[in-house]
Write a protein that holds these residues in place. Structure first.
Motif, PDB file in Angstrom:
ATOM      1  N   VAL A   1      -4.069  -5.920   4.102  1.00 57.29           N
ATOM      2  CA  VAL A   1      -4.961  -4.820   3.768  1.00 57.29           C
ATOM      3  C   VAL A   1      -6.374  -5.408   3.740  1.00 57.29           C
ATOM      4  CG1 VAL A   1      -5.559  -3.060   2.070  1.00 57.29           C
ATOM      5  CG2 VAL A   1      -3.160  -3.709   2.399  1.00 57.29           C
ATOM      6  N   PHE A   2      -7.254  -4.852   4.571  1.00 58.45           N
ATOM      7  CA  PHE A   2      -8.603  -5.390   4.717  1.00 58.45           C
ATOM      8  C   PHE A   2      -9.593  -4.628   3.858  1.00 58.45           C
ATOM      9  CE2 PHE A   2      -6.271  -6.773   8.361  1.00 58.45           C
ATOM     10  CZ  PHE A   2      -6.711  -8.070   8.554  1.00 58.45           C
ATOM     11  N   LEU A   3     -10.516  -5.383   3.256  1.00 61.19           N
ATOM     12  CA  LEU A   3     -11.548  -4.835   2.378  1.00 61.19           C
ATOM     13  C   LEU A   3     -12.888  -5.450   2.768  1.00 61.19           C
ATOM     14  CD1 LEU A   3      -9.000  -6.086   0.385  1.00 61.19           C
ATOM     15  CD2 LEU A   3     -10.115  -4.466  -1.075  1.00 61.19           C
ATOM     16  N   PRO A   4     -13.980  -4.721   2.575  1.00 57.69           N
ATOM     17  CA  PRO A   4     -15.298  -5.300   2.869  1.00 57.69           C
ATOM     18  C   PRO A   4     -15.633  -6.394   1.855  1.00 57.69           C
ATOM     19  CG  PRO A   4     -15.496  -3.011   2.121  1.00 57.69           C
ATOM     20  CD  PRO A   4     -14.048  -3.331   2.149  1.00 57.69           C
ATOM     21  N   THR A   5     -16.413  -7.371   2.281  1.00 57.68           N
ATOM     22  CA  THR A   5     -16.794  -8.465   1.381  1.00 57.68           C
ATOM     23  C   THR A   5     -18.023  -8.126   0.554  1.00 57.68           C
ATOM     24  OG1 THR A   5     -18.080  -9.497   3.144  1.00 57.68           O
ATOM     25  CG2 THR A   5     -15.818 -10.295   2.809  1.00 57.68           C
TER      26      THR A   5
ATOM     27  N   GLY B   1     -17.171 -13.019   8.134  1.00 57.12           N
ATOM     28  CA  GLY B   1     -17.499 -12.839   6.723  1.00 57.12           C
ATOM     29  C   GLY B   1     -17.711 -11.406   6.282  1.00 57.12           C
ATOM     30  N   PHE B   2     -17.386 -10.445   7.132  1.00 55.15           N
ATOM     31  CA  PHE B   2     -17.560  -9.034   6.779  1.00 55.15           C
ATOM     32  C   PHE B   2     -16.365  -8.477   6.011  1.00 55.15           C
ATOM     33  CE2 PHE B   2     -20.472  -9.532  10.303  1.00 55.15           C
ATOM     34  CZ  PHE B   2     -21.575  -8.842   9.862  1.00 55.15           C
ATOM     35  N   LEU B   3     -15.191  -9.027   6.275  1.00 51.19           N
ATOM     36  CA  LEU B   3     -13.965  -8.543   5.644  1.00 51.19           C
ATOM     37  C   LEU B   3     -13.235  -9.677   4.962  1.00 51.19           C
ATOM     38  CD1 LEU B   3     -12.441  -6.279   8.468  1.00 51.19           C
ATOM     39  CD2 LEU B   3     -13.691  -5.536   6.433  1.00 51.19           C
ATOM     40  N   LYS B   4     -12.402  -9.296   4.024  1.00 46.90           N
ATOM     41  CA  LYS B   4     -11.411 -10.189   3.423  1.00 46.90           C
ATOM     42  C   LYS B   4     -10.115  -9.395   3.417  1.00 46.90           C
ATOM     43  CE  LYS B   4     -12.934  -8.720  -1.138  1.00 46.90           C
ATOM     44  NZ  LYS B   4     -13.603  -9.118  -2.351  1.00 46.90           N
ATOM     45  N   HIS B   5      -9.012 -10.057   3.117  1.00 45.06           N
ATOM     46  CA  HIS B   5      -7.755  -9.313   3.089  1.00 45.06           C
ATOM     47  C   HIS B   5      -6.922  -9.714   1.880  1.00 45.06           C
ATOM     48  CE1 HIS B   5      -6.117 -13.004   4.947  1.00 45.06           C
ATOM     49  NE2 HIS B   5      -4.998 -12.637   4.358  1.00 45.06           N
ATOM     50  N   ARG B   6      -6.013  -8.822   1.557  1.00 44.37           N
ATOM     51  CA  ARG B   6      -4.978  -9.121   0.570  1.00 44.37           C
ATOM     52  C   ARG B   6      -3.653  -8.769   1.224  1.00 44.37           C
ATOM     53  NH1 ARG B   6      -3.054  -4.437  -1.546  1.00 44.37           N
ATOM     54  NH2 ARG B   6      -4.437  -2.637  -1.489  1.00 44.37           N
ATOM     55  N   GLU B   7      -2.613  -9.419   0.803  1.00 50.71           N
ATOM     56  CA  GLU B   7      -1.304  -9.153   1.385  1.00 50.71           C
ATOM     57  C   GLU B   7      -0.579  -8.086   0.574  1.00 50.71           C
ATOM     58  OE1 GLU B   7       1.032 -12.582   2.529  1.00 50.71           O
ATOM     59  OE2 GLU B   7      -0.820 -13.744   2.791  1.00 50.71           O
ATOM     60  N   ASP B   8       0.023  -7.153   1.279  1.00 52.81           N
ATOM     61  CA  ASP B   8       0.836  -6.102   0.684  1.00 52.81           C
ATOM     62  C   ASP B   8       2.161  -6.138   1.432  1.00 52.81           C
ATOM     63  OD1 ASP B   8       1.781  -3.866  -0.651  1.00 52.81           O
ATOM     64  OD2 ASP B   8       0.674  -2.447   0.609  1.00 52.81           O
ATOM     65  N   GLY B   9       3.087  -6.933   0.919  1.00 50.75           N
ATOM     66  CA  GLY B   9       4.329  -7.161   1.662  1.00 50.75           C
ATOM     67  C   GLY B   9       4.000  -7.926   2.932  1.00 50.75           C
ATOM     68  N   LYS B  10       4.411  -7.384   4.074  1.00 48.62           N
ATOM     69  CA  LYS B  10       4.128  -8.035   5.353  1.00 48.62           C
ATOM     70  C   LYS B  10       2.796  -7.583   5.950  1.00 48.62           C
ATOM     71  CE  LYS B  10       8.898  -8.839   6.695  1.00 48.62           C
ATOM     72  NZ  LYS B  10       9.873  -8.769   7.758  1.00 48.62           N
ATOM     73  N   ARG B  11       2.163  -6.612   5.310  1.00 50.43           N
ATOM     74  CA  ARG B  11       0.913  -6.065   5.853  1.00 50.43           C
ATOM     75  C   ARG B  11      -0.302  -6.758   5.237  1.00 50.43           C
ATOM     76  NH1 ARG B  11       0.561   0.077   4.765  1.00 50.43           N
ATOM     77  NH2 ARG B  11       0.208  -0.791   2.713  1.00 50.43           N
TER      78      ARG B  11
END
Length: 125
Positions: free
Chosen positions: A66-70, A54-64
């Protein structure tokens, strides 16, 4: 009671620090930012674990990914600091502050003024 941040290993904390500094990061960017970095696949595993915890979430950028803090860095830092005070200073705020102040050669006038304001505000509560 352990806080969320006490669930982090040394590597997980290192990765979270990198992501907080950058704001967001891919696995490759985390590897680039680490000294003595583990393998790319190990970093990806750590990122997945941090997301599961639960510390990170992600979004998709093409095939990558990208992780962001929650949660914002300020909220996470307050939680971590509370854990440090509890663990190393038996919950004593005065002892923790004394350790920080005693360890510095010079405290600026601005910092001293800010500390005085915080103490005055606390007295009024």
């Amino acid at each position: 009671m352990p806080t969320k941040s006490s669930q982090l290993s040394r590597r997980e904390r290192q990765i979270m620090d990198i992501i907080y500094v950058r704001g967001e990061a891919t696995a490759a960017e985390v590897v680039e930012s680490m000294t003595d970095a583990p393998s790319y696949s190990a970093v990806r595993a750590f990122l997945r674990i941090l997301e599961e915890k639960g510390f990170l979430k992600h979004r998709e950028d093409g095939k990558r990914y990208v992780f962001l803090p929650t949660e914002p860095r300020e909220k996470a830092s307050k939680s971590a600091l509370k854990q440090v005070v509890q663990t190393f200073f038996d919950g004593s705020l005065a002892s923790a502050v004394a350790a920080l102040v005693d360890g510095r050669e010079k405290i600026s006038d601005e910092e001293l003024k800010r500390l005085e304001e915080i103490i005055q505000k606390a007295k009024k509560r």
